[in-house]
Design a protein around this motif. Structure first.
Motif, PDB file in Angstrom:
ATOM      1  N   HIS A  40       0.873  -1.175   0.000  1.00 15.69           N
ATOM      2  CA  HIS A  40       0.000   0.000   0.000  1.00 15.69           C
ATOM      3  C   HIS A  40       0.910   1.226   0.000  1.00 15.69           C
ATOM      4  O   HIS A  40       1.614   1.480   0.975  1.00 15.69           O
ATOM      5  CB  HIS A  40      -0.891  -0.033   1.243  1.00 15.69           C
ATOM      6  N   LEU A  41       0.924   1.963  -1.107  1.00 11.83           N
ATOM      7  CA  LEU A  41       1.897   3.029  -1.311  1.00 11.83           C
ATOM      8  C   LEU A  41       1.453   4.317  -0.638  1.00 11.83           C
ATOM      9  O   LEU A  41       0.335   4.784  -0.856  1.00 11.83           O
ATOM     10  CB  LEU A  41       2.104   3.271  -2.810  1.00 11.83           C
ATOM     11  N   TRP A  42       2.350   4.902   0.164  1.00 11.87           N
ATOM     12  CA  TRP A  42       2.065   6.189   0.792  1.00 11.87           C
ATOM     13  C   TRP A  42       3.213   7.145   0.477  1.00 11.87           C
ATOM     14  O   TRP A  42       4.340   6.733   0.266  1.00 11.87           O
ATOM     15  CB  TRP A  42       1.878   6.048   2.305  1.00 11.87           C
ATOM     16  N   SER A  43       2.913   8.419   0.429  1.00 14.62           N
ATOM     17  CA  SER A  43       3.851   9.486   0.104  1.00 14.62           C
ATOM     18  C   SER A  43       4.393   9.301  -1.312  1.00 14.62           C
ATOM     19  O   SER A  43       4.262   8.239  -1.921  1.00 14.62           O
ATOM     20  CB  SER A  43       5.002   9.596   1.114  1.00 14.62           C
ATOM     21  N   PHE A  44       5.046  10.337  -1.822  1.00 15.26           N
ATOM     22  CA  PHE A  44       5.567  10.268  -3.189  1.00 15.26           C
ATOM     23  C   PHE A  44       6.689   9.247  -3.314  1.00 15.26           C
ATOM     24  O   PHE A  44       7.087   8.866  -4.420  1.00 15.26           O
ATOM     25  CB  PHE A  44       6.056  11.648  -3.641  1.00 15.26           C
ATOM     26  N   ALA A 104      -0.063  -3.606  -5.883  1.00 18.29           N
ATOM     27  CA  ALA A 104       0.088  -2.361  -5.123  1.00 18.29           C
ATOM     28  C   ALA A 104      -1.199  -1.543  -5.162  1.00 18.29           C
ATOM     29  O   ALA A 104      -1.881  -1.468  -6.185  1.00 18.29           O
ATOM     30  CB  ALA A 104       1.245  -1.535  -5.686  1.00 18.29           C
ATOM     31  N   ILE A 105      -1.484  -0.899  -4.029  1.00 19.42           N
ATOM     32  CA  ILE A 105      -2.576   0.066  -3.912  1.00 19.42           C
ATOM     33  C   ILE A 105      -1.949   1.451  -3.831  1.00 19.42           C
ATOM     34  O   ILE A 105      -1.059   1.693  -3.013  1.00 19.42           O
ATOM     35  CB  ILE A 105      -3.417  -0.192  -2.649  1.00 19.42           C
ATOM     36  N   ASP A 106      -2.421   2.368  -4.659  1.00 13.80           N
ATOM     37  CA  ASP A 106      -1.849   3.714  -4.722  1.00 13.80           C
ATOM     38  C   ASP A 106      -2.621   4.668  -3.813  1.00 13.80           C
ATOM     39  O   ASP A 106      -3.792   4.948  -4.046  1.00 13.80           O
ATOM     40  CB  ASP A 106      -1.908   4.212  -6.169  1.00 13.80           C
ATOM     41  N   SER A 107      -1.939   5.176  -2.771  1.00 14.57           N
ATOM     42  CA  SER A 107      -2.498   6.242  -1.929  1.00 14.57           C
ATOM     43  C   SER A 107      -1.516   7.396  -1.785  1.00 14.57           C
ATOM     44  O   SER A 107      -1.616   8.195  -0.855  1.00 14.57           O
ATOM     45  CB  SER A 107      -2.860   5.701  -0.537  1.00 14.57           C
ATOM     46  N   TYR A 127      -1.562   5.672 -10.254  1.00 15.25           N
ATOM     47  CA  TYR A 127      -0.169   5.240 -10.422  1.00 15.25           C
ATOM     48  C   TYR A 127       0.329   5.516 -11.835  1.00 15.25           C
ATOM     49  O   TYR A 127       1.197   4.829 -12.358  1.00 15.25           O
ATOM     50  CB  TYR A 127       0.015   3.763 -10.050  1.00 15.25           C
ATOM     51  N   ASN A 128      -0.269   6.514 -12.458  1.00 12.78           N
ATOM     52  CA  ASN A 128       0.127   6.962 -13.795  1.00 12.78           C
ATOM     53  C   ASN A 128      -0.029   5.876 -14.869  1.00 12.78           C
ATOM     54  O   ASN A 128       0.738   5.834 -15.835  1.00 12.78           O
ATOM     55  CB  ASN A 128       1.565   7.486 -13.794  1.00 12.78           C
ATOM     56  N   ALA A 164      -3.191  -2.664  -8.327  1.00 14.77           N
ATOM     57  CA  ALA A 164      -4.532  -3.103  -7.927  1.00 14.77           C
ATOM     58  C   ALA A 164      -5.549  -1.972  -7.973  1.00 14.77           C
ATOM     59  O   ALA A 164      -6.710  -2.183  -8.319  1.00 14.77           O
ATOM     60  CB  ALA A 164      -4.482  -3.699  -6.521  1.00 14.77           C
ATOM     61  N   GLY A 165      -5.139  -0.749  -7.594  1.00 14.17           N
ATOM     62  CA  GLY A 165      -6.099   0.353  -7.562  1.00 14.17           C
ATOM     63  C   GLY A 165      -5.693   1.421  -6.578  1.00 14.17           C
ATOM     64  O   GLY A 165      -4.503   1.687  -6.386  1.00 14.17           O
ATOM     65  N   THR A 166      -6.674   2.015  -5.921  1.00  9.85           N
ATOM     66  CA  THR A 166      -6.389   3.174  -5.071  1.00  9.85           C
ATOM     67  C   THR A 166      -7.319   3.222  -3.873  1.00  9.85           C
ATOM     68  O   THR A 166      -8.447   2.708  -3.920  1.00  9.85           O
ATOM     69  CB  THR A 166      -6.527   4.473  -5.883  1.00  9.85           C
ATOM     70  N   ILE A 167      -6.835   3.849  -2.825  1.00 15.74           N
ATOM     71  CA  ILE A 167      -7.634   4.142  -1.633  1.00 15.74           C
ATOM     72  C   ILE A 167      -7.406   5.599  -1.272  1.00 15.74           C
ATOM     73  O   ILE A 167      -6.261   6.050  -1.199  1.00 15.74           O
ATOM     74  CB  ILE A 167      -7.248   3.230  -0.448  1.00 15.74           C
TER      75      ILE A 167
END
Length: 670
Positions: free
Chosen positions: A324-328, A338-341, A364-365, A374-377
């Motif tokens: 789960h991606l956080w910050s740039f 991966a989930i883009d946040s 995620y461009n 996977a997507g985003t939250i």
């Protein structure tokens, strides 16, 4: 003869009703839709479905119809092996065909049939006591398989009733994940039967006594499932765990702490009948290098897949089930979904600018999801106390932003990743502007009807136009006067240098974003110690008293920033005049002079207070803003937003004022 006249009149009436009813506001937009011009009238209906019979029956009854075995019109739901034309995420796909006498739903799974029902709701138009469904052929599927929202209840408890409202209403827009962030430094919000001291008020630093019983947790899981959502609980480890340490006097990474944590995790896994457990692993110094692998192995042994923040622990494919991606700094890794946040923290967002960047942004461009994306939250982190809970929804602009990401995550696409126009609307002739204006129109329709009675802080902004000057160097003197205060021009000559004006569109304009150069704004290279000016003329069809939303520093819900001084809008020296009369700020309800996350925001943000009452003359009214900036960070406000929000609203703050024309050139619409 009379019969012919009757038929003609009935045809005209039906045609008129169809014209009136023909505006459909589907959100999110389907992948493929073709309207046929037919209408299905909901009355007595024969329902044939192997799944969601109660939901479809409720839909018919809410629309004024009845389910009857021998009705001539039918609604038929079929589960099929495959849907032709569907290219991605077939498990959530559906095909919907609406003719004059039949509605047919085809889906591979129950989930697809549930999303088809949500589309049917939006195709419905009420006509008196009955309803019409617009004839169409729709083939639809989501571009991304994760489309979610996160509430950080570890910091600020949110009632079960409120969470259910959010789950129910957002499921209508095909949001399918509720991320339930349960633990934080402030509190452990999930009841423990084996360690009740964990929930004791003495071990809670914010909102003591507020936690979710295990029964309530199970109830939320079941409620989410009934509304097409997967609940993902998060037990943050080994960081963000001060509440754990207060209760047990052991760090999570210690041998004693790990023994206790495993017992708690076992209790959590038994409570939550869900596929995933989120374990955090962010913002912490690892002192026990076996901690994360051992906890993942333990969670997996309890039948759960594991999600972890990135940046956090460094994983290789197979060592974690999802990141789960956080910050740039968050980076997706091949072989790990991966989930883009990263840029999706609503606690930093303003009312009007950030939603533009969010709506235009590719997740995620990339155009659509894949095995690895996977997507985003969208996440709400109330590091600072926000009260009451209604303000969590209002000040984080929760529903408008969720609708923006509901469409983007379902439809896919987008034009950038917060790196081209960012938060700024391009010109009216651009495809980006037209797309956002269309989304805004549909969103505001749903605000009026679907979200009636919900806190929904947004009004139309695609008609709000400004002229904004180049910024003049003020040398740190925020009160310094520049030529626009004396006379409005397209071009100014000041100390031998030319300063121009450019148009901007929107009710909220960033001159510099809270994240600095990471997100483009009106100025390509904003500099400290400068002063800008913005102005427009507003045509009012009558003399009237109306409301004004105005602010010059949208206060982030993650900062312990001090409120403005009384009589000042902010610490930058921002000012606003209407027809030459200065509009003074409201009386600030927060007056503290000590920075603290535990002192709640007051009425600093314009959506959290009644609009300022102002007077408009009949005809043209001049609106003029002075927008200085000193340093981009100061002792009172850590992350200074060089920005403004200005738009006229009804006195109750619910809607934009109708009939106004915003034009820097004093041009009436054609």
């Amino acid at each position: 003869m009379h019969r012919i006249i009757y038929i003609i009149l009935w045809g005209l009436l039906l045609s008129a009703s169809v014209v009136q009813a023909s505006e459909i506001n589907l959100l999110p937009k389907p992948q493929h839709v073709n309207y046929t011009g037919k209408w299905y009238k909901l009355g007595d209906v024969r329902l044939v479905t192997p799944v969601h019979a109660d939901d479809y029956t409720a839909f018919v009854e809410e629309a004024g119809g009845q389910v009857k075995e021998k009705a001539s019109r039918t609604i038929e739901v079929c589960l099929v092996d495959k849907l032709p034309g569907v290219t991605l995420n077939a498990g959530e796909a559906y095909k919907l065909t609406v003719t004059a006498n039949r509605i047919k739903v085809e889906a591979v799974t129950e989930q697809g049939a549930y999303w088809a029902l949500q589309t049917l709701r939006q195709l419905q138009v009420r006509k008196g006591k009955s309803s019409l469904i617009k004839g169409c052929e729709i083939t639809d599927w989501p571009a991304f398989r994760v489309r979610g929202f996160m509430q950080d209840v570890g910091r600020s408890y949110i009632s079960v009733e409120e969470l259910k409202k959010e789950i129910e209403i957002l499921s209508r827009f095909k949001i399918n994940v509720f991320h339930f962030h349960l633990t934080e430094n402030q509190s452990w919000r999930l009841e423990s039967k084996i360690f009740p001291m964990l929930n004791d008020s003495v071990n809670t630093t914010r909102m003591p006594g507020k936690y979710y019983t295990l029964e309530e947790a199970r109830e939320l899981v079941d409620f989410s499932k009934r509304h097409g959502m997967t609940l993902i609980p998060e037990i943050d480890m080994p960081g963000h765990s001060a509440a754990f340490i207060r209760a047990f006097r052991h760090d999570m990474q210690s041998p004693e702490g790990m023994k206790i944590l495993k017992l708690l995790v076992e209790e959590v896994c038994e409570t939550f009948d869900v596929p995933y457990l989120h374990i955090g692993t962010d913002e912490v110094k690892f002192t026990n290098m076996s901690f994360v692998p051992e906890m993942i192995e333990f969670v997996r042994s309890k039948g759960k897949k594991v999600i972890s923040w990135n940046p956090g622990w460094n994983y290789k494919p197979g060592e974690i089930d999802m990141t789960h991606l956080w910050s740039f700094r968050g980076k997706a890794q091949p072989g790990i979904p991966a989930i883009d946040s990263r840029f999706h923290y609503l606690n930093h967002f303003d009312t009007f600018g950030d939603i533009i960047g969010l709506y235009n942004s590719k997740i995620y461009n990339v155009e659509q999801g894949s095995d690895d994306i996977a997507g985003t939250i969208l996440a709400i982190w109330n590091d600072r106390l926000v009260e009451p809970e209604r303000n969590i929804i209002l000040e984080n602009h929760f529903y408008p932003n969720m609708l923006a990401i509901a469409e983007r995550a379902w439809l896919g696409g987008g034009t950038e990743y917060f790196d081209k126009n960012g938060t700024i609307l391009p010109g009216e002739d651009s495809e980006e502007f037209k797309a956002f204006a269309d989304f805004e129109k549909r969103m505001l329709w749903h605000k009026r009807y679907t979200f009636k009675g919900y806190p929904f802080a947004y009004v139309k902004q695609t008609n709000v136009k400004w002229n904004i000057t180049d910024a003049f160097p003020n040398g740190g003197d925020l009160a310094k006067v520049f030529p626009p205060e004396e006379e409005l021009k397209d071009t100014y000559l000041y100390e031998g240098k030319e300063y121009k004006t450019r148009e901007a569109i929107g009710a909220g304009i960033y001159l510099r974003h809270v994240w600095g150069k990471l997100v483009p704004t009106f100025y390509k290279a904003p500099q400290e110690n400068h002063t800008a000016y913005a102005y427009t003329w507003v045509y009012s069809p009558k003399e009237q008293e109306i409301g004004l939303w105005a602010e010059f520093q949208n206060y982030g819900r993650s900062e312990m920033d001090l409120p403005p001084l009384q009589g000042k809008w902010d610490y930058k020296g921002s000012r606003i005049w209407i027809n030459g009369k200065e509009v003074m700020p409201p009386v600030w309800t927060a007056t503290h002079r000590k920075r603290s996350n535990e002192i709640a925001l007051g009425n600093e943000n314009c959506v959290a207070r009644p609009p300022i009452k102002v007077h408009l003359n009949k005809g043209w009214n001049k609106v003029f803003l002075k927008l200085p900036i000193g340093k981009f960070s100061n002792p009172e406000v850590r992350l200074t937003k060089w920005m403004f929000t200005t738009v006229f609203v009804t006195l109750d703050g619910e809607n934009a004022v109708e009939g106004l024309i915003y034009s820097p050139q004093k041009k009436l619409l054609k």
